[in-house]
Design a protein around this motif. Structure first.
Motif, PDB file in Angstrom:
ATOM      1  N   TYR A  22      -5.096  -4.444   5.616  1.00  0.00           N
ATOM      2  CA  TYR A  22      -5.037  -3.212   4.821  1.00  0.00           C
ATOM      3  C   TYR A  22      -6.366  -2.443   4.800  1.00  0.00           C
ATOM      4  O   TYR A  22      -6.425  -1.264   5.151  1.00  0.00           O
ATOM      5  N   GLN A  23      -7.454  -3.135   4.427  1.00  0.00           N
ATOM      6  CA  GLN A  23      -8.736  -2.431   4.294  1.00  0.00           C
ATOM      7  C   GLN A  23      -9.159  -1.810   5.622  1.00  0.00           C
ATOM      8  O   GLN A  23      -9.607  -0.656   5.677  1.00  0.00           O
ATOM      9  N   LYS A  24      -8.970  -2.592   6.672  1.00  0.00           N
ATOM     10  CA  LYS A  24      -9.350  -2.125   8.005  1.00  0.00           C
ATOM     11  C   LYS A  24      -8.526  -0.879   8.384  1.00  0.00           C
ATOM     12  O   LYS A  24      -9.046   0.111   8.908  1.00  0.00           O
ATOM     13  N   GLU A  38      -8.657   6.967   7.591  1.00  0.00           N
ATOM     14  CA  GLU A  38      -9.542   8.006   7.041  1.00  0.00           C
ATOM     15  C   GLU A  38     -10.221   8.767   8.183  1.00  0.00           C
ATOM     16  O   GLU A  38     -10.319   9.998   8.172  1.00  0.00           O
ATOM     17  N   GLN A  39     -10.644   8.019   9.180  1.00  0.00           N
ATOM     18  CA  GLN A  39     -11.290   8.622  10.336  1.00  0.00           C
ATOM     19  C   GLN A  39     -10.307   9.512  11.105  1.00  0.00           C
ATOM     20  O   GLN A  39     -10.619  10.645  11.472  1.00  0.00           O
ATOM     21  N   SER A  71      -3.043   8.522   1.659  1.00  0.00           N
ATOM     22  CA  SER A  71      -2.843   7.733   0.449  1.00  0.00           C
ATOM     23  C   SER A  71      -2.479   6.321   0.886  1.00  0.00           C
ATOM     24  O   SER A  71      -2.009   6.114   2.014  1.00  0.00           O
ATOM     25  N   SER A  72      -2.727   5.351   0.024  1.00  0.00           N
ATOM     26  CA  SER A  72      -2.479   3.972   0.435  1.00  0.00           C
ATOM     27  C   SER A  72      -2.125   3.136  -0.778  1.00  0.00           C
ATOM     28  O   SER A  72      -2.514   3.455  -1.900  1.00  0.00           O
ATOM     29  N   ASP A  73      -1.347   2.086  -0.557  1.00  0.00           N
ATOM     30  CA  ASP A  73      -0.879   1.251  -1.653  1.00  0.00           C
ATOM     31  C   ASP A  73      -0.637  -0.165  -1.129  1.00  0.00           C
ATOM     32  O   ASP A  73       0.201  -0.379  -0.252  1.00  0.00           O
TER      33      ASP A  73
END
Ligand code: ADP
Ligand code: ASP
Ligand code: MG
Length: 415
Positions: free
Chosen positions: A315-317, A323-324, A335-337
């Motif tokens: 997820y974080q990766k 974003e890039q 957006s992310s969840d």
């Protein structure tokens, strides 16, 4: 004389008492006139403990070679304890690591695939009347490195051995009585199935029912291995995986699976143009991240949104990469969840009946559960919902589709 491959999972060998009990089951198998090759998991909790040690030492990207060395030790302890326990009772047994059993995998230390098994060491032991006890979840690559097969991989060891040895049956002994209509720990009314088709089992395993590792189900399909899931705690027939459709009439829904290990990401307001999905998902794939569900939604002539899910461990990766991508493509934002869950209905009966999706959406709607993403295929429907509604949703669907009742073929989707 028939040959059985029996695999005993973590809970089944979770204490010395349990190892004793498993030894008795193996002795009975021998006394009933079968040859037996045994595969064992690490004692319950042990693999998590070993992973925990690694994570406490190095928080990010542990060396895969050393990771596999550490986590493969769990199975080695249980295999040798079981072998000693059997030998002490007059049934000579010998433990084999993945390398000693000559289980060769691809040159990738974690989540490696089995490429071939040289069966002569195991066959030699059988000929000498020795019971081979093989460590699950591990193999060896062409450089001699210890490799591991991904969490739950002992199932795959058992199936690969059963296929290579042309065993009469592969028996997966676990802590439930067989395959149920849903995880009995979440749905107490779940019913044990006497049989399930290979296709349905593959979907259930892929969609999160961890009773069998997905790769083990892929392998039984390839080699048509006769496979049964049984309890090591209670006697019973277990659940047989079938390759032909046994009954003419199938229930519409055979089982429900769920998965809480995914996360959802969306890129919002991207200029709509041919090839945009590839431009968004290409960098995610290049980051070695597998994408599961994908939904693209055109907002107007110029803009589109795209949502997709990835494994929570990525997820974080994935957020950093997206974003890039959003900057490069001039998107409005992302957006992310991570707190989502996937609930899936599976059944070969869906092929010939419509209305299952509609009914699923109504049931979730009535329970006040909002659906975030939907994906369907011939024999499954999956939805993404807020993680906090997982249990509620699974139980409501289980009841609404009559899965707790024997004859749910009677169900009329239009009702
Ligand atoms: P083992 O250690 O024996 O490999 P696992 O924990 O990997 O056991 O798999 C067995 C567990 O799978 C059960 O305890 C149960 O909670 C879970 N499970 C999930 N879905 C199902 C299902 N449809 N039928 C049976 N068990 C299921
Ligand atoms: N011990 C390994 C795990 O916990 C493999 C297995 O049990 O199948 O993932
Ligand atoms: Mg398992």
């Amino acid at each position: 004389m028939s040959l059985l491959v029996q695999k005993y999972g973590g809970t089944s060998v979770g204490s010395l008492d349990r190892i004793h009990h498993v030894a008795q089951k193996i002795i009975e198998t021998r006394q009933n006139g079968h040859d037996v090759v045994v595969v064992v998991s690490a004692m319950s909790g042990e693999t998590n403990r070993l992973v925990g040690l690694i994570e406490s030492l190095v928080d990010n990207n542990p060396d895969p070679r050393e990771y596999s060395v550490v986590v493969s030790t769990g199975e080695m302890v249980s295999m040798a304890l079981l072998a000693m326990c059997l030998s002490a009772q007059g049934f000579p047994a010998r433990s084999y690591t993945g390398a000693q059993a000559q289980i060769f995998t691809e040159n990738k230390c974690m989540k490696a695939r089995i490429e071939r098994i040289e069966t002569h060491p195991i066959k030699q032991a059988l000929q000498e009347g020795i019971i081979p006890i093989v460590a699950g979840f591990q193999g060896v690559d062409s450089y001699g490195n210890i490799t591991t097969l991904g969490r739950g991989g002992s199932d795959t060891t058992a199936v690969a051995l059963a296929a290579s040895l042309a065993a009469d049956e592969c028996q997966i002994y676990t802590d439930v009585d067989g395959v149920y209509t849903a995880d009995p720990r979440v749905v107490p009314e779940a019913r044990q199935l006497t049989h399930i088709t290979f296709e349905e089992m593959l979907e259930l395993a892929s969609l999160g029912a961890k009773v069998l590792q997905k790769r083990s189900v892929e392998l039984i399909g390839k080699y048509k291995v006769p496979l049964r899931v049984l309890s090591s705690f209670h006697d019973g027939p277990g659940t047989l995986i079938t390759y032909e459709e046994v009954a003419m009439e199938h229930p519409l829904v055979s089982g429900i699976a769920f998965n809480r290990s995914e996360a959802k990401l969306s890129i919002i307001g991207v200029p709509d143009q041919a090839g945009i999905a590839a431009k968004i998902l290409g960098p995610i794939g290049a980051g070695n991240i597998d994408v599961d569900m994908i939904v693209q939604n055109k907002i107007n002539n110029d803009l589109t949104d795209l949502s997709f899910t990835v494994g929570r461990e990525d997820y974080q990766k994935a957020v950093v990469i997206l974003e890039q991508v959003a900057k490069t493509l001039g998107a409005k934002g992302i957006s992310s969840d991570a707190k989502i869950a996937k609930i899936s209905l599976v059944g070969v009966g869906m092929r010939s009946h419509s209305g299952v999706a509609q009914k699923m959406f109504e049931v979730l709607g009535d329970a006040g559960i909002n659906i975030q993403l939907i994906a369907t295929s011939e024999i499954k429907i999956s939805v993404i919902v807020d993680e906090k509604y997982l249990e509620l949703g699974v139980r409501a669907l289980h009841a609404a589709f009559g899965l707790d009742k024997e004859a749910n073929e009677e169900f009329d989707p239009k009702m």
